[in-house]
Design a protein around this motif. Structure first.
Motif, short mmCIF file in Angstrom:
data_model
loop_
_atom_site.label_atom_id
_atom_site.label_comp_id
_atom_site.label_asym_id
_atom_site.label_seq_id
_atom_site.Cartn_x
_atom_site.Cartn_y
_atom_site.Cartn_z
N GLU A 50 10.33 -18.08 -9.77
CA GLU A 50 11.58 -17.37 -9.98
C GLU A 50 12.35 -17.15 -8.67
N GLY A 51 12.40 -18.20 -7.86
CA GLY A 51 13.20 -18.17 -6.64
C GLY A 51 12.52 -17.57 -5.43
N GLU A 52 11.29 -17.05 -5.57
CA GLU A 52 10.55 -16.50 -4.44
C GLU A 52 9.28 -17.31 -4.22
N LYS A 53 8.80 -17.32 -2.96
CA LYS A 53 7.57 -18.01 -2.64
C LYS A 53 6.49 -16.98 -2.31
N TYR A 54 5.31 -17.20 -2.90
CA TYR A 54 4.22 -16.24 -2.77
C TYR A 54 2.99 -16.89 -2.13
N ARG A 55 2.32 -16.07 -1.29
CA ARG A 55 1.14 -16.56 -0.58
C ARG A 55 -0.15 -16.01 -1.18
N ALA A 56 -0.10 -14.81 -1.77
CA ALA A 56 -1.32 -14.20 -2.31
C ALA A 56 -0.94 -13.18 -3.37
N MET A 57 -1.93 -12.87 -4.21
CA MET A 57 -1.72 -11.90 -5.29
C MET A 57 -3.01 -11.15 -5.55
N HIS A 58 -2.89 -9.85 -5.79
CA HIS A 58 -4.04 -9.01 -6.14
C HIS A 58 -3.68 -8.24 -7.40
N VAL A 59 -4.59 -8.25 -8.37
CA VAL A 59 -4.38 -7.47 -9.59
C VAL A 59 -5.67 -6.73 -9.93
N MET A 60 -5.54 -5.46 -10.28
CA MET A 60 -6.68 -4.63 -10.67
C MET A 60 -6.51 -4.21 -12.12
N PHE A 61 -7.58 -4.40 -12.91
CA PHE A 61 -7.57 -4.01 -14.31
C PHE A 61 -8.56 -2.86 -14.51
N LYS A 62 -8.14 -1.84 -15.28
CA LYS A 62 -8.99 -0.70 -15.60
C LYS A 62 -9.28 -0.69 -17.10
N SER A 63 -10.36 0.00 -17.47
CA SER A 63 -10.77 0.03 -18.87
C SER A 63 -9.86 0.90 -19.73
N ASP A 64 -8.97 1.70 -19.12
CA ASP A 64 -8.00 2.48 -19.89
C ASP A 64 -6.70 1.71 -20.11
N TYR A 65 -6.76 0.38 -19.91
CA TYR A 65 -5.63 -0.53 -20.13
C TYR A 65 -4.48 -0.27 -19.16
N GLN A 66 -4.83 0.13 -17.95
CA GLN A 66 -3.87 0.25 -16.86
C GLN A 66 -4.10 -0.91 -15.88
N PHE A 67 -3.01 -1.37 -15.26
CA PHE A 67 -3.14 -2.41 -14.25
C PHE A 67 -2.30 -2.03 -13.03
N ALA A 68 -2.66 -2.61 -11.89
CA ALA A 68 -1.87 -2.50 -10.67
C ALA A 68 -1.83 -3.89 -10.04
N MET A 69 -0.65 -4.31 -9.61
CA MET A 69 -0.47 -5.67 -9.11
C MET A 69 0.32 -5.65 -7.80
N ARG A 70 -0.11 -6.49 -6.85
CA ARG A 70 0.59 -6.64 -5.57
C ARG A 70 0.71 -8.13 -5.27
N LEU A 71 1.91 -8.56 -4.88
CA LEU A 71 2.17 -9.95 -4.53
C LEU A 71 2.69 -10.02 -3.10
#
Length: 221
Positions: A50-71
């Motif tokens: 989508e027009g941006e270039k990414y080098r790395a990504m981190h995503v955390m999933f929890k059992s309460d169906y919450q997520f956190a994402m960093r690119l």
């Protein structure tokens, strides 16, 4: 003698037994999803989306169906967001405030997560992986009947656990493990067990189960 030994094998594995928080983990439909997943671009210029270039990504999933994402973008800036996720056997949908819902196809096993073709690797907490052997075991006379307990936790989320009694008899289980916060679950062919764990520095691991009043302190080999 074998019945007695088997009884105490069950007791030592009860260090990984049921408690209120871990029940949620063991009853979670996609337990291998839980944890911290990382993707790194194999191209020096990153991967464009989508027009941006990414080098790395981190995503955390929890059992309460919450997520956190960093690119991490190639220009050094970090994009991040949090929200809820919905999942079935084929698709995962990220739901975040002020953003359109994003549905993606995925594949999953105990240490690999493929999201729309991007391969993620799960990382365990620092210093958890390794070979551990009991220093002390306490609770319900177990210490008087168990000679040794050894636990090997590999960084690829495979494990082996072995217990020896005073007569030199041994029992072993092998399988995979997953975790969330201070809960660890050992999953093997005959069943699964969970416990609280605490890492004391780099070389001491404490496993406890309040229901049985048991505690094992293990040293790194």
């Amino acid at each position: 003698m074998m019945k007695t030994f088997y009884f105490f094998w069950l007791f030592i594995l009860s260090l990984f037994s049921v408690n209120s928080v871990a029940d949620d983990i063991t009853e979670f439909d996609y337990p291998f999803l839980l944890g911290n997943w990382y993707w790194f671009s194999n191209q020096q210029d990153g991967i464009e989306s989508e027009g941006e270039k990414y080098r790395a990504m981190h995503v955390m999933f929890k059992s309460d169906y919450q997520f956190a994402m960093r690119l991490l973008r190639t220009d050094g800036k970090v994009e991040q967001w949090t929200g809820d996720y919905d999942i079935d056997d084929t698709n995962i949908t990220f739901i975040s405030s002020n953003e359109d819902d994003q549905m993606h196809t995925y594949l999953l096993n105990y240490n690999r997560f493929v999201l729309d073709g991007a391969h993620f690797t799960k990382l365990a907490p620092e210093n958890l992986a390794g070979n551990w052997r009991t220093k002390t075991i306490s609770g319900q006379d177990v210490a008087d009947n168990i000679a040794e307990f050894a636990l090997s936790l590999r960084p690829d989320f495979l494990f082996s656990a072995e217990i020896s009694n005073q007569a030199g008899k041994t029992k072993e289980h092998r399988g995979v493990y997953y975790l969330e916060d201070d809960q660890i679950v050992l999953l093997y062919e005959e069943g699964q067990h969970d416990s609280h764990f605490v890492l004391n520095g780099q070389n001491t691991l404490t496993l406890s189960n309040k229901h049985f009043g048991m505690e094992a302190i293990l040293n790194r080999e």
